[in-house]
Scaffold this motif. Structure first.
Motif, PDB file in Angstrom:
ATOM      1  N   PHE A  56     104.382  68.236 -22.093  1.00 56.48           N
ATOM      2  CA  PHE A  56     104.429  68.496 -20.658  1.00 56.48           C
ATOM      3  C   PHE A  56     103.040  68.840 -20.111  1.00 56.48           C
ATOM      4  O   PHE A  56     102.701  68.459 -18.979  1.00 56.48           O
ATOM      5  CB  PHE A  56     105.423  69.613 -20.361  1.00 56.48           C
ATOM      6  N   ALA A  57     102.241  69.516 -20.920  1.00 58.81           N
ATOM      7  CA  ALA A  57     100.879  69.824 -20.478  1.00 58.81           C
ATOM      8  C   ALA A  57     100.082  68.543 -20.260  1.00 58.81           C
ATOM      9  O   ALA A  57      99.362  68.398 -19.255  1.00 58.81           O
ATOM     10  CB  ALA A  57     100.192  70.723 -21.505  1.00 58.81           C
ATOM     11  N   ILE A  58     100.205  67.608 -21.194  1.00 60.59           N
ATOM     12  CA  ILE A  58      99.500  66.324 -21.053  1.00 60.59           C
ATOM     13  C   ILE A  58     100.035  65.547 -19.866  1.00 60.59           C
ATOM     14  O   ILE A  58      99.289  64.938 -19.096  1.00 60.59           O
ATOM     15  CB  ILE A  58      99.631  65.508 -22.354  1.00 60.59           C
ATOM     16  N   LEU A  59     101.340  65.570 -19.687  1.00 60.65           N
ATOM     17  CA  LEU A  59     101.974  64.832 -18.609  1.00 60.65           C
ATOM     18  C   LEU A  59     101.465  65.303 -17.241  1.00 60.65           C
ATOM     19  O   LEU A  59     101.275  64.498 -16.317  1.00 60.65           O
ATOM     20  CB  LEU A  59     103.492  64.992 -18.698  1.00 60.65           C
ATOM     21  N   PHE A  60     101.222  66.600 -17.095  1.00 62.85           N
ATOM     22  CA  PHE A  60     100.829  67.143 -15.795  1.00 62.85           C
ATOM     23  C   PHE A  60      99.319  67.334 -15.650  1.00 62.85           C
ATOM     24  O   PHE A  60      98.798  67.306 -14.531  1.00 62.85           O
ATOM     25  CB  PHE A  60     101.546  68.464 -15.544  1.00 62.85           C
ATOM     26  N   THR A  61      98.616  67.543 -16.765  1.00 68.93           N
ATOM     27  CA  THR A  61      97.187  67.861 -16.654  1.00 68.93           C
ATOM     28  C   THR A  61      96.284  66.862 -17.369  1.00 68.93           C
ATOM     29  O   THR A  61      95.057  66.953 -17.234  1.00 68.93           O
ATOM     30  CB  THR A  61      96.907  69.263 -17.236  1.00 68.93           C
ATOM     31  N   GLU A  62      96.854  65.971 -18.176  1.00 72.52           N
ATOM     32  CA  GLU A  62      96.106  65.011 -18.989  1.00 72.52           C
ATOM     33  C   GLU A  62      95.260  65.687 -20.053  1.00 72.52           C
ATOM     34  O   GLU A  62      94.295  65.114 -20.561  1.00 72.52           O
ATOM     35  CB  GLU A  62      95.215  64.110 -18.111  1.00 72.52           C
ATOM     36  N   ARG A  63      95.634  66.900 -20.424  1.00 71.87           N
ATOM     37  CA  ARG A  63      94.898  67.632 -21.452  1.00 71.87           C
ATOM     38  C   ARG A  63      95.876  68.272 -22.435  1.00 71.87           C
ATOM     39  O   ARG A  63      96.960  68.723 -22.048  1.00 71.87           O
ATOM     40  CB  ARG A  63      94.023  68.717 -20.834  1.00 71.87           C
ATOM     41  N   GLY A 121     100.513  58.167 -19.175  1.00 61.81           N
ATOM     42  CA  GLY A 121     101.456  57.088 -19.450  1.00 61.81           C
ATOM     43  C   GLY A 121     101.782  56.965 -20.924  1.00 61.81           C
ATOM     44  O   GLY A 121     102.946  56.839 -21.314  1.00 61.81           O
ATOM     45  N   LEU A 122     100.741  57.038 -21.771  1.00 58.83           N
ATOM     46  CA  LEU A 122     100.959  56.891 -23.202  1.00 58.83           C
ATOM     47  C   LEU A 122     101.807  58.011 -23.782  1.00 58.83           C
ATOM     48  O   LEU A 122     102.572  57.794 -24.725  1.00 58.83           O
ATOM     49  CB  LEU A 122      99.622  56.822 -23.937  1.00 58.83           C
ATOM     50  N   VAL A 123     101.673  59.218 -23.218  1.00 66.10           N
ATOM     51  CA  VAL A 123     102.414  60.339 -23.790  1.00 66.10           C
ATOM     52  C   VAL A 123     103.923  60.128 -23.690  1.00 66.10           C
ATOM     53  O   VAL A 123     104.692  60.693 -24.460  1.00 66.10           O
ATOM     54  CB  VAL A 123     101.999  61.669 -23.114  1.00 66.10           C
ATOM     55  N   LEU A 124     104.336  59.262 -22.776  1.00 65.04           N
ATOM     56  CA  LEU A 124     105.767  59.000 -22.591  1.00 65.04           C
ATOM     57  C   LEU A 124     106.329  58.047 -23.636  1.00 65.04           C
ATOM     58  O   LEU A 124     107.532  58.049 -23.892  1.00 65.04           O
ATOM     59  CB  LEU A 124     106.021  58.423 -21.192  1.00 65.04           C
ATOM     60  N   VAL A 125     105.459  57.230 -24.223  1.00 61.68           N
ATOM     61  CA  VAL A 125     105.987  56.155 -25.077  1.00 61.68           C
ATOM     62  C   VAL A 125     105.376  56.094 -26.476  1.00 61.68           C
ATOM     63  O   VAL A 125     105.966  55.465 -27.362  1.00 61.68           O
ATOM     64  CB  VAL A 125     105.800  54.778 -24.401  1.00 61.68           C
ATOM     65  N   LYS A 126     104.222  56.722 -26.695  1.00 58.94           N
ATOM     66  CA  LYS A 126     103.537  56.451 -27.967  1.00 58.94           C
ATOM     67  C   LYS A 126     104.243  57.059 -29.162  1.00 58.94           C
ATOM     68  O   LYS A 126     104.204  56.503 -30.261  1.00 58.94           O
ATOM     69  CB  LYS A 126     102.083  56.920 -27.910  1.00 58.94           C
TER      70      LYS A 126
END
Length: 217
Positions: A56-63, A121-126
């Motif tokens: 969720f952190a990556i999804l919202f902050t890209e970090r 985007g990648l965090v959703l599918v990779k």
């Protein structure tokens, strides 16, 4: 980590084959490693929880929050050391430390470059869709997965051949060692990718040997 050929290698796995190795200690390492297995069982539960938070952190902050990244890297390092000592390689008789740190003096080491930016985007599918081909490959290597490590499969078979040879010849065959480390390196790369710790897709390439090498071509 960039080589002269421009190849980015975010996951670095190194291992040193200790010599001499005991001819028979491997028969009881499963007992000696039990304290580690108990601690790692709890650490891997925490690893999964941290990975969800990181998602969720990556999804919202890209970090990937640095403290969370360092914790999960520590769990992977600890797991790799135990696997190397026990039945993922049996490459050392030095008892692994109870540590999340890098432990540069231990013969099995792992480092993952911290990503300053990760794709939303990648965090959703990779971790599920894109990694499916890799899961099929490492499933052959490991046979079954437990906390990202082998409990059978090709790696287990090769390690068994190696230590039976060790028992009779007092030598761990170097070619087998290089192959076993190459297979473990592939598993670790996929684990790091599926755990959201890098966007660099793991190569379909068997890089054998205890040291990371610069790809050619």
């Amino acid at each position: 980590m960039t080589t002269a050929a421009g190849f980015y290698r975010p996951v670095k796995v190194t291992a040193v084959l200790d010599a001499p190795l005991s001819r028979w200690l491997w028969l009881v390492k499963w007992i000696l490693a039990i304290p580690h297995y108990i601690v790692l069982a709890f650490l891997w539960i925490a690893f999964l929880l941290v990975s969800v938070i990181a998602f969720f952190a990556i999804l919202f902050t890209e970090r990937y929050p640095r403290a969370l990244f360092d914790f999960n890297l520590g769990v992977l390092r600890w797991s790799w050391r135990v696997s190397y000592y026990a039945y993922g390689a049996l490459g050392t008789d030095r008892y692994p430390p109870f540590s999340l740190g890098p432990e540069p003096g231990y013969p099995a080491r792992l480092d993952i470059a911290y990503p300053e930016h990760l794709s939303r985007g990648l965090v959703l599918v990779k971790w599920w869709l894109l990694a499916i081909p890799q899961y099929l490959v490492i499933g052959i290597f490991t046979g079954a997965m437990h906390g990202g490590w082998c409990v059978g499969g090709l790696i287990g078979l090769l390690v068994l051949i190696a230590v039976v040879t060790l028992a009779f010849t007092e030598k761990y065959p170097r070619d087998l060692f290089d192959l076993v480390i190459g297979l473990n390196r592939w598993v670790l790369r996929v684990t790091a990718y599926a755990s959201l710790m890098t966007d660099a897709y793991p190569p379909f390439r068997l890089d054998m040997g205890g040291e990371e090498r610069t790809p050619t071509g």
